[in-house]
Write an enzyme that holds these catalytic residues in place. Structure first.
Site, PDB file in Angstrom:
ATOM      1  CG  ASP A  10      -1.733   1.192   1.400  1.00 12.39           C
ATOM      2  OD1 ASP A  10      -2.393   1.569   0.421  1.00 12.39           O
ATOM      3  OD2 ASP A  10      -1.738   1.781   2.494  1.00 12.39           O
ATOM      4  CG  ASP A  12      -1.684   7.922   1.175  1.00  7.54           C
ATOM      5  OD1 ASP A  12      -0.726   8.704   1.300  1.00  7.54           O
ATOM      6  OD2 ASP A  12      -2.578   8.081   0.321  1.00  7.54           O
TER       7      ASP A  12
END
Length: 217
Positions: A10, A12
């Site tokens: 991922d 953020d």
């Protein structure tokens, strides 16, 4: 030790700690439209902005509003930092061994990675590349396919439950990183505090071997 063919990250809260930006932008949006900021933050992490707006304020769910939010957020870089150990870890991986799967747009993901001096991967799946966001597995399955790696051979690092659920739905092993939520919120995934807890070796066949200092599953 965990052996895999590729690592999917991922962005953020996983590679980039952008908490201050995310909170600032949702506070702005909540104030402008007289919305409950706390309610927004309870559901927004790990999801596409458009999906959060659709749930929290259906009357604002228009292409114009989505575009305005994304445009303002795109230019906000203040406070973003690379998660500890991420630069070192990425530097040990070849281009065909890793990808980013994010709920941010392609443009925003590239901006944030570059802002904290992390490399932009060859394979980057953004919000604008999928028809369904996390916890749907579409993004992770697309990344594995583009890397040419079997989905069951991928390991995922995520900071939210929707992301962990997406990885599991794709048939991948997921590890939590506690930059956004405590490990109790990310259960049943094993968790690391940051990427200084991860070391890499190679198997005889050249596959990735990860040793992780996990805690609190």
């Amino acid at each position: 030790m965990v052996e895999c063919g590729a690592i999917l990250f991922d962005m953020d809260g996983t590679l980039v700690d952008s908490t201050s930006i995310v909170e600032r932008q949702w506070k702005r949006f909540a104030k402008e439209h007289d919305l409950d900021y706390e309610r927004i933050m309870r559901i927004s992490h790990g999801r596409r902005n458009a999906e959060t707006i659709r749930e929290i304020a259906p009357h604002l769910a228009t292409p114009e509003i989505f575009a305005q939010f994304d445009e303002v957020e795109l230019h906000d870089k203040e406070g973003a930092v690379a998660v500890k150990g991420s630069e070192t870890l990425l530097g040990k991986l070849a281009a065909h061994e890793w990808a980013v799967v994010t709920s941010a747009s392609q443009a925003l993901a590239r901006n944030r990675l570059q802002a904290v001096n992390l490399p932009v991967p060859r394979v980057l799946i953004g919000a604008d590349d999928v028809s369904a966001g996390k916890p749907h597995p579409e993004g992770y399955l697309a990344a594995a396919r583009r890397l040419g790696v079997e989905r069951t051979s991928c390991v995922v690092f995520e900071d939210t439950q929707p992301g962990i659920q997406a990885a599991h739905a794709a048939g991948m092993r997921a590890f939590g990183i506690t930059t956004t939520f405590p490990h109790t919120h990310l259960a049943p995934a094993d968790c690391i505090a940051d990427f200084s807890a991860v070391s890499i070796e190679r198997s005889f066949e050249g596959r990735i071997r990860l040793t992780l200092s996990c805690f609190g599953s």
